[in-house]
Motif scaffolding. Structure first.
Motif, PDB file in Angstrom:
ATOM      1  N   SER A  13       0.832  -1.221   0.000  1.00 54.90           N
ATOM      2  CA  SER A  13       0.000   0.000   0.000  1.00 54.90           C
ATOM      3  C   SER A  13       0.866   1.270   0.000  1.00 54.90           C
ATOM      4  O   SER A  13       0.350   2.365  -0.237  1.00 54.90           O
ATOM      5  CB  SER A  13      -0.952   0.008   1.196  1.00 54.90           C
ATOM      6  OG  SER A  13      -0.224   0.129   2.402  1.00 54.90           O
ATOM      7  N   GLY A  14       2.165   1.119   0.267  1.00 50.92           N
ATOM      8  CA  GLY A  14       3.087   2.271   0.174  1.00 50.92           C
ATOM      9  C   GLY A  14       2.950   3.269   1.307  1.00 50.92           C
ATOM     10  O   GLY A  14       3.286   4.448   1.147  1.00 50.92           O
ATOM     11  N   ASP A  15       2.473   2.819   2.472  1.00 51.50           N
ATOM     12  CA  ASP A  15       2.296   3.717   3.617  1.00 51.50           C
ATOM     13  C   ASP A  15       3.545   3.696   4.496  1.00 51.50           C
ATOM     14  O   ASP A  15       3.740   2.787   5.305  1.00 51.50           O
ATOM     15  CB  ASP A  15       1.060   3.298   4.424  1.00 51.50           C
ATOM     16  CG  ASP A  15       0.655   4.350   5.446  1.00 51.50           C
ATOM     17  OD1 ASP A  15       1.557   4.936   6.093  1.00 51.50           O
ATOM     18  OD2 ASP A  15      -0.553   4.597   5.585  1.00 51.50           O
ATOM     19  N   ILE A  16       4.401   4.701   4.320  1.00 55.73           N
ATOM     20  CA  ILE A  16       5.703   4.722   4.999  1.00 55.73           C
ATOM     21  C   ILE A  16       5.538   4.690   6.521  1.00 55.73           C
ATOM     22  O   ILE A  16       6.185   3.899   7.215  1.00 55.73           O
ATOM     23  CB  ILE A  16       6.526   5.954   4.564  1.00 55.73           C
ATOM     24  CG1 ILE A  16       6.885   5.841   3.075  1.00 55.73           C
ATOM     25  CG2 ILE A  16       7.815   6.067   5.398  1.00 55.73           C
ATOM     26  CD1 ILE A  16       7.592   7.053   2.507  1.00 55.73           C
ATOM     27  N   GLU A  17       4.662   5.550   7.050  1.00 51.48           N
ATOM     28  CA  GLU A  17       4.512   5.647   8.512  1.00 51.48           C
ATOM     29  C   GLU A  17       4.016   4.334   9.113  1.00 51.48           C
ATOM     30  O   GLU A  17       4.502   3.892  10.154  1.00 51.48           O
ATOM     31  CB  GLU A  17       3.555   6.789   8.873  1.00 51.48           C
ATOM     32  CG  GLU A  17       4.190   8.158   8.679  1.00 51.48           C
ATOM     33  CD  GLU A  17       3.253   9.299   9.052  1.00 51.48           C
ATOM     34  OE1 GLU A  17       2.181   9.031   9.635  1.00 51.48           O
ATOM     35  OE2 GLU A  17       3.599  10.452   8.759  1.00 51.48           O
ATOM     36  N   LYS A  18       3.060   3.705   8.437  1.00 55.32           N
ATOM     37  CA  LYS A  18       2.525   2.440   8.966  1.00 55.32           C
ATOM     38  C   LYS A  18       3.549   1.310   8.847  1.00 55.32           C
ATOM     39  O   LYS A  18       3.610   0.434   9.709  1.00 55.32           O
ATOM     40  CB  LYS A  18       1.227   2.080   8.240  1.00 55.32           C
ATOM     41  CG  LYS A  18       0.044   2.939   8.682  1.00 55.32           C
ATOM     42  CD  LYS A  18      -1.254   2.505   8.033  1.00 55.32           C
ATOM     43  CE  LYS A  18      -2.416   3.375   8.516  1.00 55.32           C
ATOM     44  NZ  LYS A  18      -3.660   3.094   7.773  1.00 55.32           N
ATOM     45  N   VAL A  19       4.345   1.325   7.779  1.00 57.27           N
ATOM     46  CA  VAL A  19       5.414   0.316   7.640  1.00 57.27           C
ATOM     47  C   VAL A  19       6.428   0.485   8.767  1.00 57.27           C
ATOM     48  O   VAL A  19       6.850  -0.490   9.397  1.00 57.27           O
ATOM     49  CB  VAL A  19       6.102   0.415   6.256  1.00 57.27           C
ATOM     50  CG1 VAL A  19       7.406  -0.378   6.238  1.00 57.27           C
ATOM     51  CG2 VAL A  19       5.175  -0.102   5.164  1.00 57.27           C
ATOM     52  N   GLU A  20       6.797   1.729   9.046  1.00 61.83           N
ATOM     53  CA  GLU A  20       7.748   1.981  10.142  1.00 61.83           C
ATOM     54  C   GLU A  20       7.165   1.522  11.476  1.00 61.83           C
ATOM     55  O   GLU A  20       7.857   0.866  12.273  1.00 61.83           O
ATOM     56  CB  GLU A  20       8.084   3.477  10.204  1.00 61.83           C
ATOM     57  CG  GLU A  20       9.010   3.935   9.095  1.00 61.83           C
ATOM     58  CD  GLU A  20       9.338   5.410   9.169  1.00 61.83           C
ATOM     59  OE1 GLU A  20      10.449   5.789   8.766  1.00 61.83           O
ATOM     60  OE2 GLU A  20       8.490   6.193   9.637  1.00 61.83           O
ATOM     61  N   ALA A  21       5.900   1.850  11.718  1.00 65.87           N
ATOM     62  CA  ALA A  21       5.258   1.491  12.987  1.00 65.87           C
ATOM     63  C   ALA A  21       5.172  -0.031  13.142  1.00 65.87           C
ATOM     64  O   ALA A  21       5.483  -0.584  14.210  1.00 65.87           O
ATOM     65  CB  ALA A  21       3.861   2.114  13.070  1.00 65.87           C
ATOM     66  N   ALA A  22       4.758  -0.716  12.068  1.00 68.49           N
ATOM     67  CA  ALA A  22       4.612  -2.177  12.132  1.00 68.49           C
ATOM     68  C   ALA A  22       5.964  -2.861  12.288  1.00 68.49           C
ATOM     69  O   ALA A  22       6.110  -3.826  13.046  1.00 68.49           O
ATOM     70  CB  ALA A  22       3.903  -2.688  10.874  1.00 68.49           C
ATOM     71  N   THR A  23       6.971  -2.340  11.582  1.00 68.79           N
ATOM     72  CA  THR A  23       8.326  -2.906  11.698  1.00 68.79           C
ATOM     73  C   THR A  23       8.830  -2.756  13.129  1.00 68.79           C
ATOM     74  O   THR A  23       9.359  -3.700  13.724  1.00 68.79           O
ATOM     75  CB  THR A  23       9.299  -2.198  10.720  1.00 68.79           C
ATOM     76  OG1 THR A  23       8.817  -2.337   9.392  1.00 68.79           O
ATOM     77  CG2 THR A  23      10.696  -2.794  10.811  1.00 68.79           C
ATOM     78  N   GLN A  24       8.637  -1.553  13.695  1.00 68.18           N
ATOM     79  CA  GLN A  24       9.092  -1.298  15.068  1.00 68.18           C
ATOM     80  C   GLN A  24       8.371  -2.194  16.065  1.00 68.18           C
ATOM     81  O   GLN A  24       8.984  -2.727  16.993  1.00 68.18           O
ATOM     82  CB  GLN A  24       8.883   0.181  15.408  1.00 68.18           C
ATOM     83  CG  GLN A  24       9.654   0.635  16.645  1.00 68.18           C
ATOM     84  CD  GLN A  24      11.155   0.515  16.474  1.00 68.18           C
ATOM     85  OE1 GLN A  24      11.733   1.084  15.580  1.00 68.18           O
ATOM     86  NE2 GLN A  24      11.803  -0.288  17.332  1.00 68.18           N
TER      87      GLN A  24
END
Length: 209
Positions: A13-24
């Motif tokens: 989906s290309g959502d940078i903030e959500k990818v960062e949050a989920a990765t963290q």
């Protein structure tokens, strides 16, 4: 907490903030950083490449996904604390001498990095000797060259000729691309492969290494 599958979907989906949050979240919960990369982030970007080839995604969406994936990888790298991430291969990228076009080349470089390749991007208007020097310095397995003008296409052959003169041709694969470039031209100048778009370039690079 996000699952690895959900992380892959967020990359798509290309959502940078959500990818960062989920990765963290995953890292904080004790998930192995390499597993997060290999089973969450990379499957996501691979799916993006497939959808792009099928015409279901377009360049802006693909770039957003690649940036989101990169953001996740940076977080995972911090967790690895400088441990070397296994690379799929080293690739030298550049737009050939006389040509200043870089959108396609940049996209391929981002997608290759997202797919686990170590990419050295030399930029635009790159002379043959600069490609050769980079191959030696980085011990690269692949050179990726782009040309958007028919007048700059011969510069691709110059690079291949210099690789042969320097005794490097057998140790490095050459892939080429760009609007006027064709498979016939790749065959004519002795390149190892031609890719019509970024999705195909990733597949080709995986085959070459």
């Amino acid at each position: 907490m996000a699952s690895l599958k959900e992380l892959a979907d967020l990359v798509i989906s290309g959502d940078i903030e959500k990818v960062e949050a989920a990765t963290q979240q995953l890292l904080d919960a004790g998930e192995d950083a390499m597993k997060v990369i290999n089973e969450g982030l990379i499957p996501g970007i691979n799916e993006v490449g497939d959808r792009f080839k099928e015409g279901e995604m377009f360049v802006p969406e693909m770039m957003m996904s690649a940036q989101a994936m990169k953001a996740g990888v940076e977080l995972a790298k911090e967790k690895l604390g400088g441990a070397e991430i296994p690379t799929a291969g080293r690739v030298i990228m550049g737009t050939v001498a006389g040509d200043l076009h870089d959108i396609g080349k940049n996209l391929v470089a981002m997608m290759l990095e997202s797919s686990g390749f170590n990419v050295v991007d030399l930029g635009v208007d790159v002379e043959a000797d600069k490609f050769i020097a980079a191959v030696k310095e980085h011990n690269a397995q692949v050179i990726g060259m782009s040309a958007l003008l028919t007048t700059t296409m011969p510069a691709m052959k110059e690079v291949i000729d210099e690789l042969e003169e320097g005794g490097l041709r057998d140790s490095v694969k050459v892939m080429i691309g760009g609007a006027p470039v064709t498979q016939d031209y790749a065959d004519e100048i002795g390149a190892d492969g031609y890719a019509a778009d970024a999705g195909n370039a990733i597949d080709l690079c995986k085959q070459l290494v």
